[in-house]
Enzyme design. Structure first.
Site, PDB file in Angstrom:
ATOM      1  N   ASP A 179      16.686  23.579  53.859  1.00  0.00           N
ATOM      2  CA  ASP A 179      17.948  22.951  53.430  1.00  0.00           C
ATOM      3  C   ASP A 179      17.944  21.452  53.734  1.00  0.00           C
ATOM      4  O   ASP A 179      17.264  21.010  54.655  1.00  0.00           O
ATOM      5  CB  ASP A 179      19.113  23.648  54.148  1.00  0.00           C
ATOM      6  CG  ASP A 179      20.452  23.370  53.483  1.00  0.00           C
ATOM      7  OD1 ASP A 179      20.468  22.936  52.308  1.00  0.00           O
ATOM      8  OD2 ASP A 179      21.486  23.584  54.136  1.00  0.00           O
ATOM      9  N   HIS A 221      14.319  17.291  46.194  1.00  0.00           N
ATOM     10  CA  HIS A 221      13.566  18.528  45.927  1.00  0.00           C
ATOM     11  C   HIS A 221      12.085  18.200  45.749  1.00  0.00           C
ATOM     12  O   HIS A 221      11.217  18.917  46.244  1.00  0.00           O
ATOM     13  CB  HIS A 221      14.103  19.237  44.682  1.00  0.00           C
ATOM     14  CG  HIS A 221      15.533  19.667  44.822  1.00  0.00           C
ATOM     15  ND1 HIS A 221      16.024  20.266  45.959  1.00  0.00           N
ATOM     16  CD2 HIS A 221      16.599  19.590  43.967  1.00  0.00           C
ATOM     17  CE1 HIS A 221      17.310  20.526  45.803  1.00  0.00           C
ATOM     18  NE2 HIS A 221      17.693  20.125  44.599  1.00  0.00           N
ATOM     19  N   LEU A 278      -2.602  34.466  56.245  1.00  0.00           N
ATOM     20  CA  LEU A 278      -1.142  34.352  56.173  1.00  0.00           C
ATOM     21  C   LEU A 278      -0.569  35.082  54.949  1.00  0.00           C
ATOM     22  O   LEU A 278      -1.088  34.955  53.844  1.00  0.00           O
ATOM     23  CB  LEU A 278      -0.766  32.860  56.079  1.00  0.00           C
ATOM     24  CG  LEU A 278       0.729  32.560  55.882  1.00  0.00           C
ATOM     25  CD1 LEU A 278       1.522  32.882  57.142  1.00  0.00           C
ATOM     26  CD2 LEU A 278       0.955  31.091  55.493  1.00  0.00           C
TER      27      LEU A 278
HETATM   28  C1  IPE Z   1      20.522  28.037  51.019  1.00  0.00           C
HETATM   29  O1  IPE Z   1      20.871  26.695  50.928  1.00  0.00           O
HETATM   30  C2  IPE Z   1      19.629  28.433  49.880  1.00  0.00           C
HETATM   31  C3  IPE Z   1      18.280  27.902  49.927  1.00  0.00           C
HETATM   32  C4  IPE Z   1      17.768  27.182  50.881  1.00  0.00           C
HETATM   33  C5  IPE Z   1      17.460  28.280  48.812  1.00  0.00           C
HETATM   34  P1  IPE Z   1      22.204  26.210  50.180  1.00  0.00           P
HETATM   35  O2  IPE Z   1      22.229  24.736  50.323  1.00  0.00           O
HETATM   36  O3  IPE Z   1      22.261  26.749  48.814  1.00  0.00           O
HETATM   37  O4  IPE Z   1      23.342  26.912  51.046  1.00  0.00           O
HETATM   38  P2  IPE Z   1      24.873  26.552  51.228  1.00  0.00           P
HETATM   39  O5  IPE Z   1      25.490  26.520  49.870  1.00  0.00           O
HETATM   40  O6  IPE Z   1      24.928  25.206  51.877  1.00  0.00           O
HETATM   41  O7  IPE Z   1      25.417  27.621  52.116  1.00  0.00           O
HETATM   42  C1  IPE Z   2      17.817  22.858  49.750  1.00  0.00           C
HETATM   43  O1  IPE Z   2      18.382  21.604  49.732  1.00  0.00           O
HETATM   44  C2  IPE Z   2      17.150  23.223  48.463  1.00  0.00           C
HETATM   45  C3  IPE Z   2      17.790  24.325  47.727  1.00  0.00           C
HETATM   46  C4  IPE Z   2      18.856  24.991  48.090  1.00  0.00           C
HETATM   47  C5  IPE Z   2      17.189  24.706  46.461  1.00  0.00           C
HETATM   48  P1  IPE Z   2      19.833  21.343  49.138  1.00  0.00           P
HETATM   49  O2  IPE Z   2      19.704  20.969  47.703  1.00  0.00           O
HETATM   50  O3  IPE Z   2      20.742  22.469  49.437  1.00  0.00           O
HETATM   51  O4  IPE Z   2      20.256  20.049  49.983  1.00  0.00           O
HETATM   52  P2  IPE Z   2      21.696  19.695  50.569  1.00  0.00           P
HETATM   53  O5  IPE Z   2      22.136  20.871  51.369  1.00  0.00           O
HETATM   54  O6  IPE Z   2      22.587  19.439  49.412  1.00  0.00           O
HETATM   55  O7  IPE Z   2      21.453  18.491  51.405  1.00  0.00           O
HETATM   56 MG    MG Z   3      22.013  22.879  50.955  1.00  0.00          MG
END
Ligand code: IPE
Ligand code: IPE
Ligand code: MG
Length: 264
Positions: A35, A52, A146
């Site tokens: 995240d 990303h 792994l």
């Molecule tokens: C969780 O992250 C999903 C992934 C890492 C794929 P999100 O960014 O989607 O989660 P929320 O919405 O903050 O809970």
């Molecule tokens: C995690 O990073 C990637 C996915 C959930 C696909 P985010 O895109 O959720 O990044 P934040 O949480 O907005 O910083």
């Molecule tokens: Mg996120």
């Protein structure tokens, strides 16, 4: 001895930390909620999708680090069933990055003896991605190092729902009786069948929530939340989380080990 010179050079802080962990205290399964990509990009004045893109490098180095640390199973949460709610451009970019990762990295997985498996509702992804995933599974099927699972269009609730549906179907066909269903049956019919429950769950970017990841499997998993944003996550951060985990006392509802033999 683990081949760790590349990820923790002799004399480095990471190496010292690594050497302080008793071998039997290493986790057998590490799961990570990747995240903070959006926030990483925002901090730099870039569009979210650049976060990303940068996150791919973190995936590459975490997979390599887990393999070198000889962690048997690594599960990365890449796309949740709820992530379809994101802007169309962001979803398209995530899918494009996944294709790019599969094309570019498959040979590294093969060469490093890594076995690959996607978990989630894969049949709902676009055909080209399904083919890429199936090819990666096939090409790495005989590998013994792994076991790398990637959660795509995955959520714990969707997984449990699919398992319940399968149970109903099997029962209707006369292949499953009520008494056949116990915790072992459920575990063996989840997407993660065949892997032990995660010992350690890491979430990056400081968020204190599970966001629908591995709900059944994390019943007794140790949690490590790090403020590091996913694109910045590297071997040193994995080692730090493993060292934190190794110091934990796990109880599984029992009493501390030292008090087990105490008579009352
Ligand atoms: C969780 O992250 C999903 C992934 C890492 C794929 P999100 O960014 O989607 O989660 P929320 O919405 O903050 O809970
Ligand atoms: C995690 O990073 C990637 C996915 C959930 C696909 P985010 O895109 O959720 O990044 P934040 O949480 O907005 O910083
Ligand atoms: Mg996120």
């Amino acid at each position: 001895m683990k081949d760790v010179d590349r990820i923790a050079p002799p004399g480095s802080e990471e190496r010292k930390l690594l050497e302080s962990i008793p071998p039997e205290r290493f986790p057998k399964h590490v799961a990570i909620i990747m995240d903070g990509n959006g926030r990483w990009a925002k901090k730099r004045g870039l569009p979210r999708v650049e976060g990303h893109r940068a996150g791919i490098e973190a995936v590459r180095s975490t997979v390599e680090a887990a393999a070198r640390l000889e962690i048997p199973v690594l599960t990365l949460y890449a796309f949740s069933t709820e992530n379809w709610r994101r802007p169309r451009w962001e979803v398209l970019t995530l899918m494009a990055l996944l294709k790019e990762y599969l094309n570019k990295e498959l040979h590294t997985l093969v060469e490093n003896n890594i076995r690959f498996r996607p978990i989630g509702r894969i049949h709902e992804l676009e055909p080209e991605i399904q083919q890429g995933l199936a090819h990666a599974v096939e090409a790495t099927a005989a590998n013994t190092g792994l076991f790398f699972q990637i959660a795509l269009n995955y959520s714990g609730r969707a997984e449990l729902t699919d398992t319940v549906r399968e149970a109903v179907r099997l029962a209707r066909e006369g292949k499953l009786r009520e008494d056949d269903v116990d915790e072992a049956w459920v575990a063996a019919h989840l997407a993660t069948a065949g892997t032990p429950d995660p010992d350690l769950l890491i979430r990056t970017s400081g968020e204190m929530r599970i966001s629908n990841f591995l709900l059944w499997q994390i019943a007794y998993t140790e949690l490590v939340i790090t403020p590091v944003l996913w694109p910045d996550f590297r071997a040193r951060d994995l080692i730090a989380a493993v060292a934190d985990y190794a110091r934990r006392e796990r109880r599984f509802g029992g009493v501390p080990e030292a008090e087990e033999t105490e008579e009352t």
